[in-house]
Design a protein around this motif. Structure first.
Motif, PDB file in Angstrom:
ATOM      1  N   GLN A  19       0.855  -1.180   0.000  1.00  0.00           N
ATOM      2  CA  GLN A  19       0.000   0.000   0.000  1.00  0.00           C
ATOM      3  C   GLN A  19       0.893   1.232   0.000  1.00  0.00           C
ATOM      4  O   GLN A  19       1.797   1.339   0.833  1.00  0.00           O
ATOM      5  CB  GLN A  19      -0.905   0.002   1.226  1.00  0.00           C
ATOM      6  CG  GLN A  19      -1.987  -1.070   1.212  1.00  0.00           C
ATOM      7  CD  GLN A  19      -3.149  -0.688   0.325  1.00  0.00           C
ATOM      8  OE1 GLN A  19      -3.390   0.492   0.069  1.00  0.00           O
ATOM      9  NE2 GLN A  19      -3.869  -1.687  -0.159  1.00  0.00           N
ATOM     10  N   ARG A  20       0.669   2.134  -0.908  1.00  0.00           N
ATOM     11  CA  ARG A  20       1.432   3.380  -0.978  1.00  0.00           C
ATOM     12  C   ARG A  20       0.471   4.566  -1.070  1.00  0.00           C
ATOM     13  O   ARG A  20      -0.624   4.445  -1.636  1.00  0.00           O
ATOM     14  CB  ARG A  20       2.345   3.380  -2.213  1.00  0.00           C
ATOM     15  CG  ARG A  20       3.551   2.448  -2.138  1.00  0.00           C
ATOM     16  CD  ARG A  20       4.594   2.983  -1.177  1.00  0.00           C
ATOM     17  NE  ARG A  20       5.837   2.211  -1.222  1.00  0.00           N
ATOM     18  CZ  ARG A  20       6.914   2.567  -1.930  1.00  0.00           C
ATOM     19  NH1 ARG A  20       6.899   3.676  -2.664  1.00  0.00           N
ATOM     20  NH2 ARG A  20       7.998   1.815  -1.914  1.00  0.00           N
ATOM     21  N   PRO A  21       0.887   5.739  -0.574  1.00  0.00           N
ATOM     22  CA  PRO A  21       0.073   6.932  -0.789  1.00  0.00           C
ATOM     23  C   PRO A  21      -0.035   7.252  -2.278  1.00  0.00           C
ATOM     24  O   PRO A  21       0.908   7.021  -3.042  1.00  0.00           O
ATOM     25  CB  PRO A  21       0.858   8.027  -0.059  1.00  0.00           C
ATOM     26  CG  PRO A  21       1.783   7.306   0.857  1.00  0.00           C
ATOM     27  CD  PRO A  21       2.099   6.011   0.212  1.00  0.00           C
ATOM     28  N   MET A  22      -1.176   7.756  -2.690  1.00  0.00           N
ATOM     29  CA  MET A  22      -1.337   8.145  -4.080  1.00  0.00           C
ATOM     30  C   MET A  22      -0.387   9.303  -4.395  1.00  0.00           C
ATOM     31  O   MET A  22      -0.311  10.277  -3.635  1.00  0.00           O
ATOM     32  CB  MET A  22      -2.775   8.562  -4.361  1.00  0.00           C
ATOM     33  CG  MET A  22      -3.069   8.792  -5.840  1.00  0.00           C
ATOM     34  SD  MET A  22      -4.800   9.257  -6.133  1.00  0.00           S
ATOM     35  CE  MET A  22      -5.643   7.807  -5.506  1.00  0.00           C
ATOM     36  N   GLN A  24       1.140  12.740  -5.914  1.00  0.00           N
ATOM     37  CA  GLN A  24       0.517  14.033  -6.193  1.00  0.00           C
ATOM     38  C   GLN A  24       1.256  14.726  -7.326  1.00  0.00           C
ATOM     39  O   GLN A  24       2.467  14.948  -7.231  1.00  0.00           O
ATOM     40  CB  GLN A  24       0.532  14.915  -4.942  1.00  0.00           C
ATOM     41  CG  GLN A  24      -0.242  14.326  -3.764  1.00  0.00           C
ATOM     42  CD  GLN A  24      -1.705  14.104  -4.097  1.00  0.00           C
ATOM     43  OE1 GLN A  24      -2.367  14.986  -4.632  1.00  0.00           O
ATOM     44  NE2 GLN A  24      -2.202  12.905  -3.786  1.00  0.00           N
TER      45      GLN A  24
END
Length: 332
Positions: A19-22, A24
């Motif tokens: 899981q990774r942050p989206m 930007q």
């Protein structure tokens, strides 16, 4: 978002879902909802710890994607008039093994007419590389008498190889290619090349026989090492050798007298660290000269296998086996 990360340098098994942050997008960048990601040899080198991402790039592997534009800055350098909701394929400096990826707008192209997103994901890394090296650096063109120059592709059944064969053939150039078995040779021939099994044939002798001892004008080399000396023997006067990988080793012995006597040029490049404007200029050339060939069905993606993104490790093992012909693609 779901992503595939490199847990530590090693074999294919070090690739793992995470899981990774989206990401930007920043100025001049767009956010892509990824439908498919292309798999390339540099991804393997990065996984092994031998090809670090450029400064500022994502640590996730993946140099090409296709998908939908869902955000970002469309205000500057938008030569193709891209907008939210458009289907695009894009060249990345990293981060392609993920459900969302950020790319400079200038490195995004509309998907070619008639291709789906999985097919489009197989294009950017190879077509940017081939155009930059065969046509820009290698200057494959026409002789003074107007006849088309010839091209030898080392490793003709690879993703780069099938791209180079198809594109040069579509533009009217005689193409020769090496491959490691008869099945791969037949695949190269079906794309428009005269093929040489490098395990059973001497490619210099075959090239000389097919060209009336003149040699070829341009060689696209992904091997280097001891191939370089033989490639010098296979080049025509004023020929150009373009090295883009060193699968056969970094060091070569060069007969400088042959280089001088035949006025040869030896060059090479890597694409990933080049600046965004350089890559954006290639995108414009592809859109003008190559994308219409897809619409006319004179070019087609050659995809060996499409795997679920969660099976990225299997995709890397397949690439390292060198049994594939054409591209390997991950579907999200």
């Amino acid at each position: 978002m779901q992503a595939i990360e490199i847990s530590h340098p090693g074999g294919p098994e070090v690739l793992r879902p995470a899981q990774r942050p989206m990401p930007q997008p920043g100025p001049g960048e767009v956010l892509i909802k990824v439908a498919a990601s292309g798999v390339n040899r540099p991804d393997v080198f990065q996984r092994m710890g031998n090809y670090a991402p450029p400064p500022g790039a994502s640590d996730l592997p993946g140099l090409e994607v296709a998908g939908e534009l869902v955000g970002g800055d469309f205000s500057t350098h938008n030569p193709f008039g891209l907008k939210l909701g458009d289907a695009v394929c894009a060249l990345l400096a990293g981060g392609g093994y993920a459900e969302y990826a950020v790319a400079p707008l200038g490195q995004c192209l509309p998907t070619p007419h008639g291709l789906n997103l999985v097919e489009a994901a197989s294009l950017p890394e190879n077509y940017f590389t081939v155009w930059s090296n065969v046509f820009d650096r290698g200057q494959l063109g026409h002789r003074d008498n107007g006849s088309p120059e010839s091209l030898l592709v080392q490793g003709g059944s690879s993703g780069i190889g099938v791209t180079a064969i198809q594109l040069a053939h579509a533009l009217g150039h005689p193409v020769f290619a090496t491959a490691g078995n008869d099945e791969k040779c037949r695949a190269c021939e079906a794309l428009g090349a005269r093929a040489i099994n490098y395990r059973t044939e001497n490619f210099v002798e075959r090239i000389k026989a097919w060209t009336d001892a003149l040699g070829v004008d341009v060689i696209l080399d992904m091997v280097a090492g001891d191939y370089v000396a033989r490639e010098i023997d296979a080049l025509a006067d004023d020929g150009r050798l373009v090295v883009i990988a060193t699968l056969g080793g970094n060091h070569a012995t060069v007969d400088a007298h042959k280089v001088m006597r035949h006025r040869l040029s030896i060059t090479g490049s890597t694409l990933r660290p080049r600046p965004i404007p350089f890559k954006a200029a290639i995108a414009c050339k592809l859109h003008e000269h190559v994308w219409p060939l897809f619409a006319a069905q004179r070019l087609r993606p050659v995809i060996h296998e499409v795997l679920p993104a969660a099976e990225a490790a299997r995709a890397h093992a397949l690439m390292e086996s060198s049994t594939h012909i054409g591209k390997i693609v991950l579907r999200w």
